[in-house]
Design a protein around this motif. Sequence first.
Motif, short mmCIF file in Angstrom:
data_model
loop_
_atom_site.label_atom_id
_atom_site.label_comp_id
_atom_site.label_asym_id
_atom_site.label_seq_id
_atom_site.Cartn_x
_atom_site.Cartn_y
_atom_site.Cartn_z
N ILE A 1 -0.47 -15.53 -3.02
CA ILE A 1 -1.86 -15.85 -3.40
C ILE A 1 -2.73 -14.61 -3.28
CG2 ILE A 1 -3.90 -17.16 -2.68
CD1 ILE A 1 -1.86 -19.38 -1.80
N ARG A 2 -2.56 -13.87 -2.20
CA ARG A 2 -3.41 -12.70 -1.95
C ARG A 2 -3.28 -11.65 -3.04
NH1 ARG A 2 -5.77 -10.66 2.67
NH2 ARG A 2 -5.82 -8.41 2.97
N HIS A 3 -2.05 -11.48 -3.55
CA HIS A 3 -1.80 -10.40 -4.52
C HIS A 3 -1.62 -10.90 -5.95
CE1 HIS A 3 -1.56 -7.27 -1.48
NE2 HIS A 3 -0.93 -8.14 -0.72
N GLY A 4 -1.67 -12.20 -6.16
CA GLY A 4 -1.54 -12.74 -7.51
C GLY A 4 -0.15 -12.64 -8.10
N VAL B 1 15.53 -8.98 -8.27
CA VAL B 1 15.34 -7.75 -9.05
C VAL B 1 16.64 -7.38 -9.77
CG1 VAL B 1 14.73 -5.30 -8.92
CG2 VAL B 1 13.52 -6.97 -7.49
N ALA B 2 17.75 -7.46 -9.05
CA ALA B 2 19.04 -7.09 -9.66
C ALA B 2 19.38 -7.96 -10.86
CB ALA B 2 20.14 -7.19 -8.60
N SER B 3 18.97 -9.21 -10.81
CA SER B 3 19.32 -10.15 -11.89
C SER B 3 18.45 -9.98 -13.13
CB SER B 3 19.15 -11.59 -11.39
OG SER B 3 17.78 -11.91 -11.19
N GLY B 4 17.32 -9.27 -12.98
CA GLY B 4 16.39 -9.12 -14.09
C GLY B 4 15.27 -10.13 -14.08
N ARG B 5 15.32 -11.11 -13.18
CA ARG B 5 14.23 -12.10 -13.11
C ARG B 5 12.92 -11.42 -12.72
NH1 ARG B 5 10.29 -14.17 -13.10
NH2 ARG B 5 9.62 -16.30 -12.59
N CYS B 6 12.98 -10.44 -11.83
CA CYS B 6 11.79 -9.72 -11.39
C CYS B 6 11.99 -8.22 -11.57
CB CYS B 6 11.50 -10.00 -9.91
SG CYS B 6 10.98 -11.71 -9.57
N ASP B 7 10.89 -7.52 -11.79
CA ASP B 7 10.93 -6.06 -11.79
C ASP B 7 10.66 -5.50 -10.41
OD1 ASP B 7 11.46 -5.80 -14.53
OD2 ASP B 7 9.34 -6.00 -15.03
N ALA B 8 9.99 -6.30 -9.58
CA ALA B 8 9.71 -5.91 -8.19
C ALA B 8 9.61 -7.17 -7.35
CB ALA B 8 8.41 -5.10 -8.11
N ALA B 9 9.82 -7.02 -6.06
CA ALA B 9 9.72 -8.16 -5.15
C ALA B 9 9.40 -7.66 -3.75
CB ALA B 9 11.01 -8.97 -5.14
N VAL B 10 8.73 -8.51 -2.99
CA VAL B 10 8.46 -8.23 -1.59
C VAL B 10 9.39 -9.11 -0.76
CG1 VAL B 10 6.75 -8.21 0.26
CG2 VAL B 10 6.04 -7.76 -2.10
N GLY B 11 10.20 -8.48 0.06
CA GLY B 11 11.10 -9.22 0.94
C GLY B 11 10.84 -8.87 2.38
N ALA C 1 0.84 -1.20 0.00
CA ALA C 1 0.00 0.00 0.00
C ALA C 1 0.87 1.25 0.00
CB ALA C 1 -0.92 -0.01 1.22
N ASP C 2 1.97 1.21 0.74
CA ASP C 2 2.90 2.33 0.79
C ASP C 2 3.55 2.56 -0.57
OD1 ASP C 2 4.41 4.38 2.05
OD2 ASP C 2 6.08 2.99 2.40
N ALA C 3 3.84 1.48 -1.29
CA ALA C 3 4.51 1.59 -2.58
C ALA C 3 3.58 2.08 -3.68
CB ALA C 3 5.09 0.23 -2.97
N GLY C 4 2.27 1.88 -3.51
CA GLY C 4 1.33 2.25 -4.55
C GLY C 4 1.29 1.20 -5.64
N SER C 5 0.61 1.49 -6.72
CA SER C 5 0.46 0.52 -7.80
C SER C 5 1.81 0.19 -8.43
CB SER C 5 -0.47 1.07 -8.88
OG SER C 5 -0.52 0.20 -9.99
N LEU C 6 2.18 -1.09 -8.41
CA LEU C 6 3.49 -1.48 -8.94
C LEU C 6 3.55 -1.39 -10.46
CD1 LEU C 6 4.45 -4.59 -6.77
CD2 LEU C 6 5.31 -2.26 -6.60
N GLN C 7 2.40 -1.49 -11.13
CA GLN C 7 2.36 -1.44 -12.59
C GLN C 7 3.36 -2.42 -13.20
OE1 GLN C 7 2.76 2.68 -13.85
NE2 GLN C 7 1.44 3.40 -12.21
N ALA C 8 3.36 -3.64 -12.64
CA ALA C 8 4.31 -4.65 -13.08
C ALA C 8 3.57 -5.91 -13.48
CB ALA C 8 5.29 -4.97 -11.95
N ASP C 9 4.15 -6.66 -14.40
CA ASP C 9 3.64 -7.97 -14.79
C ASP C 9 3.68 -8.87 -13.56
OD1 ASP C 9 3.19 -10.51 -15.76
OD2 ASP C 9 4.74 -10.41 -17.31
N PRO C 10 2.54 -9.44 -13.13
CA PRO C 10 2.55 -10.30 -11.94
C PRO C 10 3.53 -11.46 -12.02
CG PRO C 10 0.29 -9.78 -12.57
CD PRO C 10 1.17 -9.27 -13.67
#
Length: 401
Positions: free
Chosen positions: A142-145, A171-181, A82-91
């Motif tokens: 699951i919650r966020h798809g 993210v650094a490797s290019g596998r993901c554009d965003a991640a939750v850690g 919620a703090d980050a806002g819409s990620l606008q990223a491919d799930p």
Amino acid sequence: MLLGVGPAGPVPGRRVVVTGLGVLACCGLGVEAFWEGLLRPWPGGERRVPDFDPAAYFGPKEVRRVDRFAQLSVAAADMALADAGSLQADPAKVGVVFATGIGGLATLEEQIEVHRTRGPRRVSPFLITMMMPNAGAGSISIRHGFRGPCETIATACAAGTHAIAAAARLVASGRCDAAVGGGAEAAMTDLSMAAFTNMTALSASGVCRPFDARRDGFAMAEGAGALVLEELDHARRRGARIYAEVLGAASTADAHHITAPSPGGEGAAACIELTLADAQLAADEVGHVNAHGTGTPLNDLAEAQAIAKVFGTPGPPVTSTKGVTGHALGGAGAIEAVASVLTLDRHLIPPTAGCEEPDPEIPLDVVRGEPRAFEPAPVLSNSFGFGGHNGCLLFGPPPAG
């Protein structure tokens, strides 16, 4: 951030930034309450998350099928997203790496008693999915798809730090554009408290005194922390607020003892040095250390020796937020990562609550008494766990431009 240190030196990767924060701790629920709690003395009492209502995140039927550690995991991740806002990223390019040291111990203990007193047919069919350590990460995905990698790390008290590092590397490797850690723990059960007490790990007084001459053990806590991590250009394109940059991370093993640190903090020092190499930074460029600082005699001394070996004495200002938050085991590193990022964001270092009589064998610049003004510079966050696990993260100010 860099991908790692190879035989020829650091291996370049995409730049990773922090765009969302979520935290639940005994000193406050949510970023603002948490930060205010870190700046005040600990008022005493059990270190449980106050006023947490899982019904805000789960339906009435679902909430009974999720252990508290996974409830805290979901809540922290929801706050961060919620703090980050819409990620606008491919799930398919959003990952989740979440940690826990113990998992659903409360559910396991409860159902063992059900089995003993009421028989096997009354054992919950949800026992396995409630106690499994990956329930936190899986529930977030699951919650966020999110269909990218969904993984769980269980390296004891280093797990939260390792999870954020692993998420950043996705993210650094290019596998993901965003991640939750992040990481979470809710293991303040009768059984675990008895076990930690009998192994003399807990403070007899219940007071955590990091780096204090009178320290006698850690104070058990529950809690969770989460960071949303994004590739820099991805974050800029969507106009995201950037709290900090992940400059580097590392992991090493002591290979010494299942609970005691290696002599002189050798493994911890190696982890700090690798983190600096990963970030391509010199030791004198680090402006602050958020220490593991549990308040146990051996671990505080070993960590101090490691910090002194790398940075000299007195070195950069050091704080341990566990004097307030207590020790949330697998959630601790994630909670402290949030504190480290907020230190950069708020230009202020929280004091080390409980450190009133500094140990003369620890020649560090421990921030005590009052918060200290901080001109943003790279911040190192340390975590060390049973099993000889060492983990470090290095955060820097938001990139210019």
